[in-house]
Write an enzyme that holds these catalytic residues in place. Sequence first.
Site, PDB file in Angstrom:
ATOM      1  N   SER A  25     -27.045 118.096  66.631  1.00 20.76           N
ATOM      2  CA  SER A  25     -26.769 116.773  66.086  1.00 20.76           C
ATOM      3  C   SER A  25     -27.049 116.680  64.581  1.00 20.76           C
ATOM      4  O   SER A  25     -27.978 117.285  64.072  1.00 20.76           O
ATOM      5  CB  SER A  25     -27.633 115.759  66.826  1.00 20.76           C
ATOM      6  N   CYS A  26     -26.200 115.899  63.871  1.00 23.31           N
ATOM      7  CA  CYS A  26     -26.445 115.624  62.446  1.00 23.31           C
ATOM      8  C   CYS A  26     -27.218 114.323  62.284  1.00 23.31           C
ATOM      9  O   CYS A  26     -27.622 113.965  61.186  1.00 23.31           O
ATOM     10  CB  CYS A  26     -25.140 115.490  61.682  1.00 23.31           C
ATOM     11  N   ILE A  27     -27.309 113.555  63.349  1.00 18.72           N
ATOM     12  CA  ILE A  27     -28.037 112.278  63.264  1.00 18.72           C
ATOM     13  C   ILE A  27     -29.049 112.262  64.368  1.00 18.72           C
ATOM     14  O   ILE A  27     -29.793 111.938  64.783  1.00 18.72           O
ATOM     15  CB  ILE A  27     -27.131 111.039  63.341  1.00 18.72           C
TER      16      ILE A  27
END
Lengths: 158, 102
Positions: free
Chosen positions: B100-102
């Site tokens: 995940s980037c968030i």
Amino acid sequence: MSETKVKKMLFILSKATLENVYAAFIMANGARMEGIEAEIFFTFFGLEAIQKKKLEHLHVATVGNPAMHMPTMLGAIPGMEAFATGMMKKEMEKLNMPPVGEFLEILKDSGVSLWACKLAVDMFHLKETDLIDDLDGILTIGDFYGRANEDGCQLLYI
Amino acid sequence: MKKMLAEKPVDVNEEGYLLEFAQWDKEIADAIAVEEKIDLKDGHWKAIEWIQNEFKKDSPLSIRGIKNSGTLNIKEFYELFPGGPLKKASKIAGIPKPKSCI
């Protein structure tokens, strides 16, 4: 990534378009997730992202944005920006991207410092009460540069 | 590659994440935590358990997910696993590195 030489990321957000605001937020949050310190300095139109009354009403730009693949005249039709913004927000929700207000809370809880630019606050005649409660303070650019004065610090203007 | 953790041979990738969750146990978690310079306490185990449950449900991990977990809050999570909490916690929990980037 194991050990990075990047120790601190300082973002200067000068725009209020949704795509720019999210770029700053995602990069700041991403930095924290990698163990990198992060701070955001909101200046000029970027201040809209931390104004209580405005932060949930940011738009994507349909005019002057070639990536929209939309003729300028069409982009200028009333309601077009709202429509494009609605579409984008729906796509972002699908990816589990939080709305602006919730994202600011996440950033704060993750240890990101949030600063407003003094000159821009004065220029737009804003009061501290117009800005989010989570704000760390109002700084001059000189103060902000002072926060960059260490090894492994990078500044990014958005 | 093979690696000895808590005197047991386990399969890990080049970053030290377990390749087979079935090989994980609490002693292995402790051994990985020592490498990450973390002393596992009750709060850590609560986080590890939550992360493993999410993994079993096949739901991707994110910082927002931590916020909405009802068990942990983001501040605590950063304090428990300083310097990259989602990754460190996943490594200790024996699950793959989150994408995940968030």
